[in-house]
Scaffold this motif. Structure first.
Motif, short mmCIF file in Angstrom:
data_model
loop_
_atom_site.label_atom_id
_atom_site.label_comp_id
_atom_site.label_asym_id
_atom_site.label_seq_id
_atom_site.Cartn_x
_atom_site.Cartn_y
_atom_site.Cartn_z
N GLY A 234 -53.75 84.24 11.00
CA GLY A 234 -52.94 85.00 11.93
C GLY A 234 -53.69 85.72 13.03
N GLY A 235 -55.02 85.58 13.13
CA GLY A 235 -55.75 86.22 14.22
C GLY A 235 -55.40 85.59 15.55
N ARG A 236 -55.67 86.28 16.67
CA ARG A 236 -55.28 85.78 17.97
C ARG A 236 -56.50 85.54 18.84
NH1 ARG A 236 -51.42 89.77 20.71
NH2 ARG A 236 -53.10 91.18 20.10
N THR A 237 -56.42 84.54 19.68
CA THR A 237 -57.45 84.29 20.68
C THR A 237 -56.80 84.08 22.04
OG1 THR A 237 -57.42 81.90 20.39
CG2 THR A 237 -58.89 83.15 18.96
N LEU A 238 -57.60 84.11 23.09
CA LEU A 238 -57.08 83.86 24.42
C LEU A 238 -56.93 82.38 24.67
CD1 LEU A 238 -59.14 86.48 26.44
CD2 LEU A 238 -56.75 86.64 25.73
N PRO A 239 -56.17 81.99 25.69
CA PRO A 239 -55.89 80.59 25.96
C PRO A 239 -57.06 79.88 26.60
CG PRO A 239 -54.80 81.96 27.58
CD PRO A 239 -55.41 82.89 26.57
N ALA A 240 -56.75 78.69 27.17
CA ALA A 240 -57.80 77.77 27.62
C ALA A 240 -58.74 78.38 28.66
CB ALA A 240 -57.16 76.50 28.18
N LEU B 93 -67.34 79.48 27.14
CA LEU B 93 -68.24 78.33 27.00
C LEU B 93 -69.23 78.25 28.17
CD1 LEU B 93 -65.69 75.67 25.73
CD2 LEU B 93 -67.54 76.73 24.42
N THR B 94 -68.86 78.83 29.32
CA THR B 94 -69.78 78.80 30.46
C THR B 94 -70.64 80.05 30.55
OG1 THR B 94 -68.02 79.71 31.85
CG2 THR B 94 -68.27 77.31 31.82
N GLY B 95 -70.49 80.96 29.53
CA GLY B 95 -71.34 82.13 29.47
C GLY B 95 -70.83 83.32 30.27
N CYS B 96 -69.64 83.21 30.86
CA CYS B 96 -69.07 84.32 31.63
C CYS B 96 -68.22 85.18 30.71
CB CYS B 96 -68.23 83.77 32.78
SG CYS B 96 -69.14 82.68 33.88
N GLY B 97 -67.64 86.24 31.27
CA GLY B 97 -66.72 87.07 30.50
C GLY B 97 -67.39 88.29 29.91
N PRO B 98 -66.63 89.06 29.14
CA PRO B 98 -67.13 90.33 28.57
C PRO B 98 -68.20 90.11 27.52
CG PRO B 98 -64.96 89.81 27.70
CD PRO B 98 -65.22 88.82 28.78
N ARG B 99 -68.84 91.23 27.14
CA ARG B 99 -69.95 91.19 26.19
C ARG B 99 -69.51 90.60 24.85
NH1 ARG B 99 -71.95 95.18 22.80
NH2 ARG B 99 -70.42 96.65 23.63
N ALA B 100 -70.38 89.84 24.23
CA ALA B 100 -70.05 89.13 23.00
C ALA B 100 -69.87 90.09 21.82
CB ALA B 100 -71.14 88.12 22.67
N VAL B 101 -69.05 89.66 20.87
CA VAL B 101 -68.95 90.32 19.57
C VAL B 101 -69.98 89.65 18.67
CG1 VAL B 101 -67.51 90.73 17.55
CG2 VAL B 101 -66.51 90.82 19.84
N GLN C 41 -61.72 78.36 20.97
CA GLN C 41 -60.34 78.85 21.02
C GLN C 41 -60.21 80.16 21.80
OE1 GLN C 41 -59.30 79.03 16.82
NE2 GLN C 41 -58.38 77.01 16.89
N GLY C 42 -61.27 80.62 22.41
CA GLY C 42 -61.17 81.81 23.25
C GLY C 42 -61.84 83.04 22.73
N GLY C 43 -62.53 82.95 21.56
CA GLY C 43 -63.27 84.09 21.04
C GLY C 43 -62.37 85.13 20.39
N ILE C 44 -62.84 86.35 20.34
CA ILE C 44 -62.11 87.46 19.74
C ILE C 44 -61.57 88.34 20.86
CG2 ILE C 44 -62.26 89.43 18.17
CD1 ILE C 44 -64.67 88.03 16.85
N GLY D 192 -60.84 87.50 23.76
CA GLY D 192 -61.52 87.16 25.01
C GLY D 192 -63.01 87.36 25.01
N ARG D 193 -63.57 87.83 23.90
CA ARG D 193 -65.02 88.06 23.83
C ARG D 193 -65.67 86.99 22.96
NH1 ARG D 193 -65.73 94.34 22.31
NH2 ARG D 193 -67.92 93.70 22.43
N ARG D 194 -66.76 86.46 23.44
CA ARG D 194 -67.47 85.42 22.72
C ARG D 194 -68.00 85.94 21.38
NH1 ARG D 194 -70.15 80.68 23.62
NH2 ARG D 194 -72.02 80.35 22.35
N LEU D 195 -67.97 85.08 20.36
CA LEU D 195 -68.56 85.39 19.06
C LEU D 195 -69.98 84.84 19.00
CD1 LEU D 195 -68.39 86.36 16.08
CD2 LEU D 195 -67.53 84.07 15.51
N ASP D 196 -70.93 85.69 18.69
CA ASP D 196 -72.31 85.26 18.45
C ASP D 196 -72.69 85.66 17.03
OD1 ASP D 196 -72.67 84.23 20.96
OD2 ASP D 196 -73.71 85.99 21.77
N VAL D 197 -73.12 84.70 16.23
CA VAL D 197 -73.59 84.98 14.88
C VAL D 197 -75.11 84.92 14.88
CG1 VAL D 197 -73.49 84.36 12.45
CG2 VAL D 197 -71.50 83.95 13.91
#
Length: 398
Positions: free
Chosen positions: A11-17, A24-32, A65-68, A70-75
């Protein structure tokens, strides 16, 4: 305009395409960031590498699928080298230097037990996909969670199988000297040693498992047993099993879920044929959409079917992501979300946590056959009657 949302398992949510493309291109807000501490080298590397593949499959899927939100997941994955002390050091570094709120690990019970006090001290989540020692239950529900059931359940279930299905009343139990094996062996002993049934326990270290003196002692003590129960990590049990079979010790052999690691099983080949063990229920061929998504993504990346360890590691990341998307990113938010989690549908099956943070999942009996894990129910008529007959011969002299 309102966006379409993509659902994560549970049931978690992610942002769209568009969000996925930015990630995937490295843009956007800071990663979780999540941490992971795994035995990628050393004696338990086979388990750690399987766990790592499951984690990376989950990380890739979440980001596609859009991260958390809108934020990228880095493990951030760190190698414990199969050493509990190094695992604790890695946990401390991830929490203090990298500021992660949750760490997936350790790959073994000893590693998880070394990190658990630090999780309590720093109030950060430790989530193990494979640690099963009952001792870990004393930390569960505070900041320590796991999605692999406690060995107390496997040990009791195996004792019931031996007592009430095989009808044995005498077992020679081989227990490796570590937290994992001791938890299982103790649970088995407590359950089986009632109504006049006998457990003869023989402890051993990995170094002596295949040695001539230890094998001689094992052969002598096996004469009084109807069943052999071998408890430890797969690579450490292999020399012992090889020695027993070489000496033609004709006793039904049961072992533990640690045998279910895919690459170890394939390497052992026919040496393990006929060894029965329990493991948490897992079916990579399930028609469940969640399982199909996982196996398809995993196979496209690694070109083989994922084993149970990869599935549990994948689920560990996915349940954490689901909770963070719903509840928030702090350790306290994650803890509250996990404690309220019910019927999360993952690759390893449906998952809920009890009030102590212990996972609730069923077990299944399996048998090793030609380097593969085979559900016992699919070959029941071929395997079980032979084991029961041999126990009857040894017990009653038939």
């Amino acid at each position: 305009m309102r966006s379409l949302m993509t659902l994560l398992p549970g049931g978690g949510r992610t942002l769209p395409a568009l969000g996925a493309l930015l990630l995937l291109t490295g843009c956007g807000p800071r990663a979780v960031r999540l941490g992971a501490v795994l035995p990628l080298t050393g004696d338990l590397a086979a388990y750690g590498q399987s766990l790592e593949r499951g984690i990376l499959t989950a990380e890739n899927q979440v980001n596609r699928q859009g991260g958390i939100e809108g934020r990228r997941l880095d493990v951030l994955i760190r190698d414990s080298a199969s050493d509990p002390k190094r695992a604790a050091e890695a946990f401390r570094t991830l929490v203090l230097d990298e500021k992660v709120a949750a760490v997936v690990g350790g790959g073994s019970s000893d590693e998880a037990l070394a990190m658990a006090p630090l999780a309590a001290q720093y109030r950060r989540i430790l989530f193990s996909p494979s640690a099963s020692s009952p001792i870990l239950s004393s930390y569960a529900g505070d900041f320590v969670f796991r999605n692999w059931p406690s060995d107390a359940l496997e040990g009791r279930a195996t004792a019931d199988l031996v007592a009430y299905t095989l009808h044995a009343n005498s077992v020679l139990l081989f227990a490796e000297r570590n937290a994992y094996a001791d938890g299982l062996a103790s649970a088995f002993e407590k359950r089986f040693s009632t109504q006049g049934r006998i457990v003869d326990r023989l402890d051993f270290s990995a170094a002596e498992a295949g040695s001539a003196p230890f094998l001689k002692s094992a052969l002598e003590r096996s004469r009084g047993a109807q069943v052999l129960y071998l408890v430890g990590y797969g690579p450490d049990l292999l020399p012992l099993i090889a020695g027993l079979k070489r000496e033609k010790v004709d006793r039904p052999m049961l072992s533990v879920s640690a045998l279910a690691e895919q690459h170890f099983m394939a390497k052992a080949g026919r040496l393990l044929d006929g060894v029965v063990f329990l493991r948490p229920a897992y079916n990579p061929d399930s028609s469940s959409p969640v399982v199909q998504v996982f196996t398809s993504a995993y196979e496209s990346r690694y070109h083989h079917v994922p084993d149970i360890y990869a599935a549990h590691a994948y689920d560990a990341v996915m349940v954490l992501v689901s909770v963070m998307a719903r509840n928030g990113l702090s350790a306290q938010d994650i803890r509250k979300g996990l404690l309220s989690m019910k019927d999360f549908l993952g690759a390893s099956g449906s998952m809920s946590f009890d009030a102590r943070g212990e996972v609730i999942q069923p077990y299944e009996a399996c048998v090793a056959e030609d380097g593969r894990v085979v559900p016992l129910k699919s070959v029941l008529d071929k395997v079980l009657p032979l084991m029961q007959h041999r126990v009857d011969e040894l017990r009653f002299g038939q």
